[in-house]
Design a protein around this motif. Sequence first.
Motif, short mmCIF file in Angstrom:
data_model
loop_
_atom_site.label_atom_id
_atom_site.label_comp_id
_atom_site.label_asym_id
_atom_site.label_seq_id
_atom_site.Cartn_x
_atom_site.Cartn_y
_atom_site.Cartn_z
N ARG A 24 0.84 -1.19 0.00
CA ARG A 24 0.00 0.00 0.00
C ARG A 24 0.88 1.25 0.00
NH1 ARG A 24 -5.39 1.08 3.72
NH2 ARG A 24 -5.86 3.16 2.89
N TYR A 26 1.31 5.49 0.66
CA TYR A 26 0.86 6.48 1.62
C TYR A 26 1.30 7.88 1.20
CZ TYR A 26 -0.24 2.41 4.48
OH TYR A 26 -0.75 1.21 4.93
N LEU A 62 -5.08 9.46 -0.87
CA LEU A 62 -4.13 9.11 0.18
C LEU A 62 -4.59 9.55 1.56
CD1 LEU A 62 -0.90 9.94 -1.81
CD2 LEU A 62 -1.63 7.65 -1.12
N ASN A 63 -5.53 10.49 1.61
CA ASN A 63 -6.11 10.91 2.89
C ASN A 63 -7.38 10.11 3.19
OD1 ASN A 63 -4.50 13.05 4.17
ND2 ASN A 63 -4.83 14.13 2.23
N GLU A 64 -7.26 8.79 3.01
CA GLU A 64 -8.29 7.82 3.39
C GLU A 64 -9.59 7.98 2.61
OE1 GLU A 64 -8.70 7.65 7.61
OE2 GLU A 64 -6.61 7.09 7.90
N ARG A 65 -9.49 8.46 1.37
CA ARG A 65 -10.66 8.48 0.49
C ARG A 65 -10.41 7.55 -0.69
NH1 ARG A 65 -15.20 9.27 2.30
NH2 ARG A 65 -15.99 9.89 0.25
N LEU A 67 -7.64 4.10 -2.07
CA LEU A 67 -6.57 3.13 -1.85
C LEU A 67 -5.61 3.18 -3.03
CD1 LEU A 67 -5.73 0.73 0.04
CD2 LEU A 67 -7.18 -0.73 -1.37
N GLU A 135 -7.98 -5.96 -1.25
CA GLU A 135 -7.88 -5.01 -0.15
C GLU A 135 -9.14 -4.17 0.03
OE1 GLU A 135 -5.16 -4.51 2.13
OE2 GLU A 135 -4.97 -6.53 1.29
N ASN A 138 -11.26 -4.15 3.19
CA ASN A 138 -10.64 -3.61 4.39
C ASN A 138 -10.92 -2.13 4.61
OD1 ASN A 138 -9.48 -6.12 5.00
ND2 ASN A 138 -7.68 -5.69 3.75
N LEU A 139 -11.49 -1.46 3.59
CA LEU A 139 -11.89 -0.07 3.78
C LEU A 139 -13.10 -0.01 4.71
CD1 LEU A 139 -11.59 1.32 0.12
CD2 LEU A 139 -9.93 1.51 1.99
N GLU A 140 -13.22 1.11 5.43
CA GLU A 140 -14.31 1.23 6.41
C GLU A 140 -15.68 1.19 5.74
OE1 GLU A 140 -14.02 4.46 9.09
OE2 GLU A 140 -12.01 3.91 9.82
N GLU A 141 -15.83 1.88 4.61
CA GLU A 141 -17.11 1.90 3.91
C GLU A 141 -17.25 0.65 3.04
OE1 GLU A 141 -18.02 5.85 2.17
OE2 GLU A 141 -16.15 6.47 3.12
#
Length: 237
Positions: A24, A26, A62-65, A67, A135, A138-141
């Motif tokens: 992944r 970052y 990269l700010n969690e919106r 992958l 993967e 594994n995301l929250e949504e």
Amino acid sequence: MKFLYEGTITNQALRKTQAMHMKRLYLEDLPVIEQVQKEVIDSLPEKAILQPLSTEEFLFILNERGLLIGAFVEDRLIGFRALLIPEIDGEHLGLDLNLSEEELPRVIYQEISVVLPEYRGNRLQQKLAEVIMKELPNLEEKFRYICCTVAPMNIPSLKDKFLQQMHIGALKEKYAGMERYILVKDLEQPTVRYEHHTNVKLDDLERQRQLLADGYVGIGFQLVRGFHELEFAKPVL
């Protein structure tokens, strides 16, 4: 650092097999991500077939919106693939596919996929797709629809999407007037049966639009007298 995949790849320029791993990406990887994107775009004879991501779009992912998964030979990034959780606005691809407003939050975009020229011909885009899709849970949504855009005549990218069982659901003007196929995969209906198959020449966009309007979708390629033609068919509901 956790590797998501380990294997080998052939450097076509050196004709040498090299160890490769995927992991992944970052925020700290942003400079090299943008450098690889630039190298790939510079290598393309027809720049318009690939819609690059801006710095702002990479930061958004990269700010969690979304992958980003990268492939490395030693410490060198040689390719990457991105998923983006889009803003819900008037340009949302789900609207192009006639999804309801309630379904739009369940759409994620399969964004840019690039491989450096010397590592093409290894099916690396396909392997990156397999790894990034593993993967996704594994995301929250939670998402139901994978969507993307592809330029007409971009045969390698279309082949990549068809191998993932995506289909062409629309043909629209996007990105300030450029023609793009809108492709989609419904993760809750991974297998679909089709009927009424027909072939269309790659450059016959008007015929393709008519078929899409009549309920057909683009599902793959057929070789006709040595040339690729798009295959359209109707889903069996």
